[in-house]
Design an enzyme around this catalytic site. Structure first.
Site, PDB file in Angstrom:
ATOM      1  N   ALA A 180    -117.737  -3.390   6.430  1.00  0.00           N
ATOM      2  CA  ALA A 180    -118.306  -4.729   6.318  1.00  0.00           C
ATOM      3  C   ALA A 180    -119.794  -4.608   6.641  1.00  0.00           C
ATOM      4  O   ALA A 180    -120.296  -5.185   7.589  1.00  0.00           O
ATOM      5  CB  ALA A 180    -117.611  -5.688   7.273  1.00  0.00           C
ATOM      6  N   LEU A 220    -124.340  -5.538   2.937  1.00  0.00           N
ATOM      7  CA  LEU A 220    -125.468  -5.311   2.022  1.00  0.00           C
ATOM      8  C   LEU A 220    -126.820  -5.154   2.705  1.00  0.00           C
ATOM      9  O   LEU A 220    -127.834  -5.657   2.226  1.00  0.00           O
ATOM     10  CB  LEU A 220    -125.520  -6.425   0.964  1.00  0.00           C
ATOM     11  CG  LEU A 220    -124.452  -6.260  -0.116  1.00  0.00           C
ATOM     12  CD1 LEU A 220    -124.236  -7.561  -0.863  1.00  0.00           C
ATOM     13  CD2 LEU A 220    -124.836  -5.160  -1.101  1.00  0.00           C
ATOM     14  N   CYS A 275    -118.896  -7.991  -3.913  1.00  0.00           N
ATOM     15  CA  CYS A 275    -118.971  -7.596  -2.512  1.00  0.00           C
ATOM     16  C   CYS A 275    -118.174  -8.578  -1.656  1.00  0.00           C
ATOM     17  O   CYS A 275    -118.438  -9.775  -1.682  1.00  0.00           O
ATOM     18  CB  CYS A 275    -120.408  -7.546  -2.017  1.00  0.00           C
ATOM     19  SG  CYS A 275    -120.470  -7.125  -0.261  1.00  0.00           S
ATOM     20  N   ASN A 335    -114.429  -2.560  -7.101  1.00  0.00           N
ATOM     21  CA  ASN A 335    -115.067  -2.626  -5.793  1.00  0.00           C
ATOM     22  C   ASN A 335    -113.951  -2.516  -4.748  1.00  0.00           C
ATOM     23  O   ASN A 335    -112.785  -2.283  -5.089  1.00  0.00           O
ATOM     24  CB  ASN A 335    -115.853  -3.933  -5.665  1.00  0.00           C
ATOM     25  CG  ASN A 335    -116.988  -3.826  -4.654  1.00  0.00           C
ATOM     26  OD1 ASN A 335    -116.829  -3.229  -3.585  1.00  0.00           O
ATOM     27  ND2 ASN A 335    -118.133  -4.409  -4.975  1.00  0.00           N
ATOM     28  N   GLY A 387    -111.599   4.508  -0.454  1.00  0.00           N
ATOM     29  CA  GLY A 387    -111.057   5.836  -0.164  1.00  0.00           C
ATOM     30  C   GLY A 387    -109.806   6.131  -0.983  1.00  0.00           C
ATOM     31  O   GLY A 387    -109.332   5.282  -1.748  1.00  0.00           O
ATOM     32  N   GLY A 412    -111.490   5.688  -4.872  1.00  0.00           N
ATOM     33  CA  GLY A 412    -110.756   6.787  -4.248  1.00  0.00           C
ATOM     34  C   GLY A 412    -110.905   8.134  -4.918  1.00  0.00           C
ATOM     35  O   GLY A 412    -110.134   9.050  -4.639  1.00  0.00           O
ATOM     36  N   GLY A 451    -117.208   7.479  -4.508  1.00  0.00           N
ATOM     37  CA  GLY A 451    -117.660   6.615  -3.419  1.00  0.00           C
ATOM     38  C   GLY A 451    -117.475   7.222  -2.050  1.00  0.00           C
ATOM     39  O   GLY A 451    -118.178   8.161  -1.660  1.00  0.00           O
TER      40      GLY A 451
END
Lengths: 307, 250
Positions: free
Chosen positions: A72, A75, A132, A195, A220, A247, A268
């Site tokens: 969290a 941004l 997001c 996302n 992940g 992932g 990511g």
């Protein structure tokens, strides 16, 4: 070893390979320069940028979960101006594609970001962040309504000139295909998904959430099956390039996503696990393709056998 | 800074405590005391996901020496490594402590002793005093690795009362030393908060080495930020050593 074709054509862009980095997991790119040749990547998607710098959320902002993590961050970023002045000139933009992930709270701000970045020859494409989960305004609120997702896409497209416009979708929706169709109709050049998935973690010893923000986004290897399904579904209902995210941690995962319909992928959270990973994957992919007898990604894409 | 595969050379558990020394072979590089490395055993595959950060205790030949406490899943699995196991390692990371150009007072709590071992073993013309607070028996900590020229004092805390007394000791040490030189501190959060408080109060020149959860260690994840007077900054790249006066929250 016979030559395999790793290149990917996205509209007028030609990526040297299908391996990009996902926004928020690769900093502004330069952080990873000690671990490999940035220019060898298919592309770099930098941390989400807003018009003005943002401080992000209070700590704790991250928590590890089984085969994954919640974040969290909210941004936190240096703002578009500082990025263009202090980061972009040092990125190998003439040798690989640099993508800016855009975050704004209104469609007017999205349009302004788009017009600023459209002037920059060093930027190949824009990725519109309507997904997001960690900010109070904008973010996933735009990505959960087909109408609002379309409006934001249109606003960015109007000002983006020749930049390739990707729209990054949230998995936190009833039907991701509806959102995908809406952004395609609004003029998106491509779609990236997924996302993070909304999630939370709690501590029974102190009876508190593990994130100060209470909720965060799950990423992940834990989310890969969800991402594969959504890429598969969206690939079957839209006719635009799709970038698979979620992932991806091994070179085999790259071929899995392309098999179900992705044109390219973004790596990511695995960048945290191993900062050299994307560079290793770029080297391993042609070997794996050769082993499987794949000559080009075009031939492999969407070739899943259903019986 | 580089990334390399190291191999477990020795893992020494400290009696029946959660503390252990991990010595890894193959480390090629110099470092500044206070810098750290990220470790991730190869066998972890996808879980735990993150590497783990540890400050460098010492480095001799090609042996990297770390001092670790089991606090969760990651460190528990690290403590089960055996000789020859492969561990991915990248570093040295972070800024490290400033050069010792003045008399030095080191305040350390528990595992906070680890980043000071190499510093204390380096020859310096400056007087160095060490105040070490600990909970477990002193023999569990790398106390014997600290040379005799250091004016070293240890204080064991086993009760609330001991903790209160130690806080007063820290306060007195900081106030008495404030105009003499630099103060470096590392330890658990409540300990650092005490040092931070008296450091600000006395206007001593204090440097704190912070310990925050990190997913990457290289400035990308933005998970380990500390709040400074100029906003949130990454502990891994802007720290882990911060001048106490610049910190608002950590």
């Amino acid at each position: 070893m016979s030559k395999v074709d790793l290149s990917v054509k996205l509209g007028h862009l030609r990526l040297k390979n299908p391996i990009l980095t996902a926004s928020g997991t690769f900093g502004y790119g330069l952080e990873f320069a000690p671990f490999g040749d940035l220019a060898s990547l298919g592309g770099i998607v930098v941390k989400g940028l807003s018009l003005k710098p943002r401080q992000g959320n209070p700590c704790p902002r991250i928590v590890e979960t089984p085969c994954g993590m919640l974040n969290a961050i909210g941004l936190q970023n240096i703002g578009v101006e500082a990025f263009l002045k202090d980061k972009l000139p040092y990125l190998p933009w003439s040798k690989t594609s640099i993508w800016v992930n855009l975050y704004a709270q209104t469609k007017e701000e999205f349009a302004e970001l788009s017009s600023i970045l459209a002037q920059e020859p060093g930027i190949a494409g824009l990725e519109v962040n309507i997904s997001c989960p960690n900010v109070k305004q904008g973010g996933v609120l735009f990505g959960q309504s087909p109408r609002m997702a379309a409006q934001v896409t249109e606003a960015v497209k109007k000002k983006s000139k020749d930049k390739f416009v990707l729209v990054k979708l949230s998995p936190n929706v009833t039907d991701i295909k509806e959102i995908a169709k809406a952004v395609v109709d609004a003029g998106a050049d491509g779609i990236s998904l997924i996302n993070t998935l909304g999630g939370m973690a709690v501590d029974i010893y102190c009876k508190r959430p593990k994130l100060k923000n209470v909720f965060g986004g799950l990423s992940g290897p834990a989310i890969k099956p969800v991402a594969l399904k959504m890429v598969y579904e969206v690939a079957r209902c839209v006719d635009l390039p799709i970038i698979g995210i979620g992932g991806i941690s091994r070179v085999e995962d790259v071929l899995e996503f392309i098999l179900v319909g992705a044109w390219a992928v973004q790596v990511g959270s695995a960048n945290f696990t191993n900062p050299s990973l994307v560079f290793e994957m770029v080297k391993e992919l042609p070997q794996l393709m050769h082993r499987l007898g794949i000559k080009s990604l075009d031939e492999w894409r969407n070739s899943l056998i259903l019986e | 800074m580089q990334r390399k595969t190291l191999f477990v050379y020795e893992l020494k558990k400290q009696q029946d405590t959660p503390l252990f020394h991990l010595i890894l072979k193959g480390w090629p590089q110099r470092f500044i005391p206070g810098q750290f490395v990220m470790l991730r055993p190869r066998a972890w595959e996808f879980d735990p996901l993150w590497p783990r950060p540890f400050s460098i205790c010492t480095w001799e030949g090609d042996l990297l020496h770390l001092f670790i406490q089991v606090v969760g899943r990651g460190t528990a699995r690290l403590s089960a490594l055996t000789k020859g196991d492969a561990v991915e390692c990248w570093g040295p990371l972070g800024n490290g402590f400033p050069e010792v150009s003045k008399p030095l007072l080191i305040l350390s709590g528990g595992m906070g002793i680890a980043p000071f071992i190499s510093l204390l073993r380096t020859k310096t013309n400056q007087p160095v005093r060490l105040i070490f607070g600990h909970r477990l028996d002193l023999s569990c900590y790398p106390w014997e690795m600290i040379p005799d020229h250091v004016d070293k004092r240890s204080f064991c805390q086993q009760s609330e009362q001991d903790l209160k007394e130690f806080e007063l000791r820290l306060r007195d040490e900081i106030w008495q030393f404030k105009d003499k030189g630099l103060i470096f501190a590392c330890g658990p959060r409540p300990f650092l908060e005490v040092v931070h408080k008296y450091g600000l109060e006395s206007q001593a020149k204090v440097y704190l080495s912070l310990e925050n959860k990190m997913a990457c260690g290289i400035g990308a994840c933005l998970g380990c930020v500390a709040k400074t007077k100029t906003g949130f900054v990454q502990t891994c790249t802007h720290g882990p050593v911060f001048e106490a006066a610049t910190l608002e929250e950590f």
